[in-house]
Design an enzyme around this catalytic site. Sequence first.
Site, PDB file in Angstrom:
ATOM      1  N   CYS A  13       0.819  -1.224   0.000  1.00  0.00           N
ATOM      2  CA  CYS A  13       0.000   0.000   0.000  1.00  0.00           C
ATOM      3  C   CYS A  13       0.850   1.271   0.000  1.00  0.00           C
ATOM      4  O   CYS A  13       0.320   2.357  -0.238  1.00  0.00           O
ATOM      5  CB  CYS A  13      -0.959  -0.013   1.184  1.00  0.00           C
ATOM      6  SG  CYS A  13      -2.039  -1.450   1.182  1.00  0.00           S
TER       7      CYS A  13
ATOM      8  N   HIS B  99      -3.073   7.162   2.438  1.00  0.00           N
ATOM      9  CA  HIS B  99      -3.541   5.878   1.906  1.00  0.00           C
ATOM     10  C   HIS B  99      -4.964   5.652   2.407  1.00  0.00           C
ATOM     11  O   HIS B  99      -5.263   5.863   3.582  1.00  0.00           O
ATOM     12  CB  HIS B  99      -2.604   4.768   2.373  1.00  0.00           C
ATOM     13  CG  HIS B  99      -3.132   3.402   2.102  1.00  0.00           C
ATOM     14  ND1 HIS B  99      -3.629   3.039   0.877  1.00  0.00           N
ATOM     15  CD2 HIS B  99      -3.255   2.309   2.910  1.00  0.00           C
ATOM     16  CE1 HIS B  99      -4.041   1.777   0.938  1.00  0.00           C
ATOM     17  NE2 HIS B  99      -3.821   1.320   2.158  1.00  0.00           N
TER      18      HIS B  99
ATOM     19  N   ASN C 113     -10.203  -0.079   0.064  1.00  0.00           N
ATOM     20  CA  ASN C 113      -8.738  -0.012   0.080  1.00  0.00           C
ATOM     21  C   ASN C 113      -8.211  -0.643  -1.214  1.00  0.00           C
ATOM     22  O   ASN C 113      -8.312  -1.853  -1.392  1.00  0.00           O
ATOM     23  CB  ASN C 113      -8.237  -0.763   1.318  1.00  0.00           C
ATOM     24  CG  ASN C 113      -6.719  -0.755   1.439  1.00  0.00           C
ATOM     25  OD1 ASN C 113      -6.015  -0.382   0.503  1.00  0.00           O
ATOM     26  ND2 ASN C 113      -6.228  -1.167   2.593  1.00  0.00           N
TER      27      ASN C 113
HETATM   28  O1  UT7 Z   1      -3.797  -1.233   3.497  1.00  0.00           O
HETATM   29  C1  UT7 Z   1      -2.888  -1.500   4.493  1.00  0.00           C
HETATM   30  C2  UT7 Z   1      -3.272  -0.886   5.739  1.00  0.00           C
HETATM   31  N1  UT7 Z   1      -4.381  -1.566   6.340  1.00  0.00           N
HETATM   32  C3  UT7 Z   1      -5.035  -0.989   7.312  1.00  0.00           C
HETATM   33  O2  UT7 Z   1      -4.730   0.142   7.618  1.00  0.00           O
HETATM   34  C4  UT7 Z   1      -6.082  -1.723   8.086  1.00  0.00           C
HETATM   35  C5  UT7 Z   1      -5.963  -1.397   9.534  1.00  0.00           C
HETATM   36  N2  UT7 Z   1      -6.945  -2.028  10.411  1.00  0.00           N
HETATM   37  C6  UT7 Z   1      -8.259  -1.691  10.367  1.00  0.00           C
HETATM   38  O3  UT7 Z   1      -8.680  -0.886   9.569  1.00  0.00           O
HETATM   39  C7  UT7 Z   1      -9.170  -2.288  11.408  1.00  0.00           C
HETATM   40  O4  UT7 Z   1      -8.411  -2.951  12.409  1.00  0.00           O
HETATM   41  C8  UT7 Z   1     -10.203  -3.288  10.809  1.00  0.00           C
HETATM   42  C9  UT7 Z   1     -11.206  -2.519   9.988  1.00  0.00           C
HETATM   43  C10 UT7 Z   1      -9.507  -4.322   9.961  1.00  0.00           C
HETATM   44  C11 UT7 Z   1     -10.961  -3.987  11.943  1.00  0.00           C
HETATM   45  O5  UT7 Z   1     -11.593  -3.037  12.781  1.00  0.00           O
HETATM   46  P1  UT7 Z   1     -11.523  -3.209  14.360  1.00  0.00           P
HETATM   47  O6  UT7 Z   1     -12.296  -2.097  14.934  1.00  0.00           O
HETATM   48  O7  UT7 Z   1     -10.062  -3.330  14.728  1.00  0.00           O
HETATM   49  O8  UT7 Z   1     -12.331  -4.545  14.589  1.00  0.00           O
HETATM   50  P2  UT7 Z   1     -11.848  -5.886  15.303  1.00  0.00           P
HETATM   51  O9  UT7 Z   1     -10.854  -6.593  14.455  1.00  0.00           O
HETATM   52  O10 UT7 Z   1     -11.471  -5.569  16.704  1.00  0.00           O
HETATM   53  O11 UT7 Z   1     -13.177  -6.735  15.327  1.00  0.00           O
HETATM   54  C12 UT7 Z   1     -14.280  -6.349  16.162  1.00  0.00           C
HETATM   55  C13 UT7 Z   1     -15.402  -7.343  15.992  1.00  0.00           C
HETATM   56  C14 UT7 Z   1     -14.983  -8.788  16.152  1.00  0.00           C
HETATM   57  O12 UT7 Z   1     -16.006  -9.477  16.845  1.00  0.00           O
HETATM   58  P3  UT7 Z   1     -15.846  -9.818  18.394  1.00  0.00           P
HETATM   59  O13 UT7 Z   1     -14.589 -10.648  18.505  1.00  0.00           O
HETATM   60  O14 UT7 Z   1     -15.707  -8.488  19.088  1.00  0.00           O
HETATM   61  O15 UT7 Z   1     -17.098 -10.549  18.708  1.00  0.00           O
HETATM   62  C15 UT7 Z   1     -14.926  -9.299  14.733  1.00  0.00           C
HETATM   63  O16 UT7 Z   1     -15.182 -10.689  14.640  1.00  0.00           O
HETATM   64  O17 UT7 Z   1     -15.958  -7.226  14.675  1.00  0.00           O
HETATM   65  C16 UT7 Z   1     -16.051  -8.534  14.103  1.00  0.00           C
HETATM   66  N3  UT7 Z   1     -15.881  -8.388  12.651  1.00  0.00           N
HETATM   67  C17 UT7 Z   1     -16.905  -8.227  11.801  1.00  0.00           C
HETATM   68  N4  UT7 Z   1     -18.237  -8.174  11.987  1.00  0.00           N
HETATM   69  C18 UT7 Z   1     -19.015  -7.979  10.889  1.00  0.00           C
HETATM   70  C19 UT7 Z   1     -14.719  -8.379  11.950  1.00  0.00           C
HETATM   71  N5  UT7 Z   1     -14.979  -8.193  10.637  1.00  0.00           N
HETATM   72  C20 UT7 Z   1     -16.341  -8.101  10.527  1.00  0.00           C
HETATM   73  C21 UT7 Z   1     -17.190  -7.916   9.431  1.00  0.00           C
HETATM   74  N6  UT7 Z   1     -18.512  -7.852   9.668  1.00  0.00           N
HETATM   75  N7  UT7 Z   1     -16.733  -7.766   8.165  1.00  0.00           N
END
Ligand code: UT7
Length: 325
Positions: free
Chosen positions: A119, A252, A282
């Site tokens: 990225c 980005h 993204n």
């Molecule tokens: O391009 C390179 C750079 N990449 C990035 O910058 C990405 C950086 N990271 C992020 O943008 C975020 O960490 C994410 C968008 C990937 C995830 O967001 P988050 O707020 O960190 O969510 P999380 O991983 O803590 O997940 C929270 C909850 C989980 O459920 P529990 O364990 O709390 O019950 C996940 O299972 O959200 C759940 N979850 C979803 N639910 C519905 C994860 N993905 C989904 C989904 N739909 N697609």
Amino acid sequence: MTVFARLIGTGSYLPERRLSNADLATELARKGVETSDEWIVERTGIRARHFAAEQQSASDLALPAAQAAMQAASVTAADVDLIIVATSTPDMVFPSTAALLQHKLGAAGGAAFDVQAVCSGFVYAVAVADSMIKTGAAKTALVVGAEVFSRILDFSDRTTCVLFGDGAGAVVLRGDSHAGILATDLHADGAHSGILCTPGTVSGGQILGKPLLHMDGQAVFKLAVGVLEDTARASLAKAGLGADQVDWLIPHQANIRIMQSCAKRLRIPLEKVVITVDQHGNTSAASIPLALDTAVRDGRIRPGQHVLLEGVGGGFTWGSVLLKT
Ligand code: UT7
């Protein structure tokens, strides 16, 4: 005398197939994967993304983006003596997507190669082109970010497959005595390679390892916010400018929350941040030139402004480019 690499044209291309979050959620539900528009919008700011058709490769997306940038710059294929394509989803193992694009453009003869910094790839590629123009190794460079990330997504993993999209963006840079790119800043730390990777490879006609994207989202998030602030400040310091002199910040486009936090740390108001993640998702190396072209074409970015581009991604890599339009 050539002192600067100057931005003289931008272009971009999105494949036809557009999926809203609701469209994607419906498709994923058929595979037993549960997600929702609400979750995606709240956690990422993404509302839609485009996916390439089955037969469309990265160079196919790069071609119309490159043509649009060349037309905007009023340069022909014969003028272009350097093509750099930033991509992590190349058409094939080799030759480079840049060489394939060069042929499609009918621009034979100059240098053509790919840059692989995920990225951060576009920022890396612009920095390389800037150096080559300043040393006289190239006069007119076409720099493209082109990705078909839909090919490497694991559609059974809802934590990643809802985040990415396909597309391409391009710029033409030319040696000029007027500014130009004012500063560049590039970094990598391979110690973090495991938090964002597609570990598969080809060996003996077989794919070894999993050829699908893996990401520890929270680890990437935490690292990204800090390094984006550091690299922005580094480029500003090199150019002797303050953050208050930035007219447009183009980070980005991965997650609206990362962009908001980045702008806040730099005390740049959100109105000065170009945001396309809502419509594109993204698109990795394509995200910055897609956003840049969007803001040039809708008239937000005008001549004589300071634009700060910043990338972050797999590697771990990060970097920035500060330029005057
Ligand atoms: O391009 C390179 C750079 N990449 C990035 O910058 C990405 C950086 N990271 C992020 O943008 C975020 O960490 C994410 C968008 C990937 C995830 O967001 P988050 O707020 O960190 O969510 P999380 O991983 O803590 O997940 C929270 C909850 C989980 O459920 P529990 O364990 O709390 O019950 C996940 O299972 O959200 C759940 N979850 C979803 N639910 C519905 C994860 N993905 C989904 C989904 N739909 N697609």
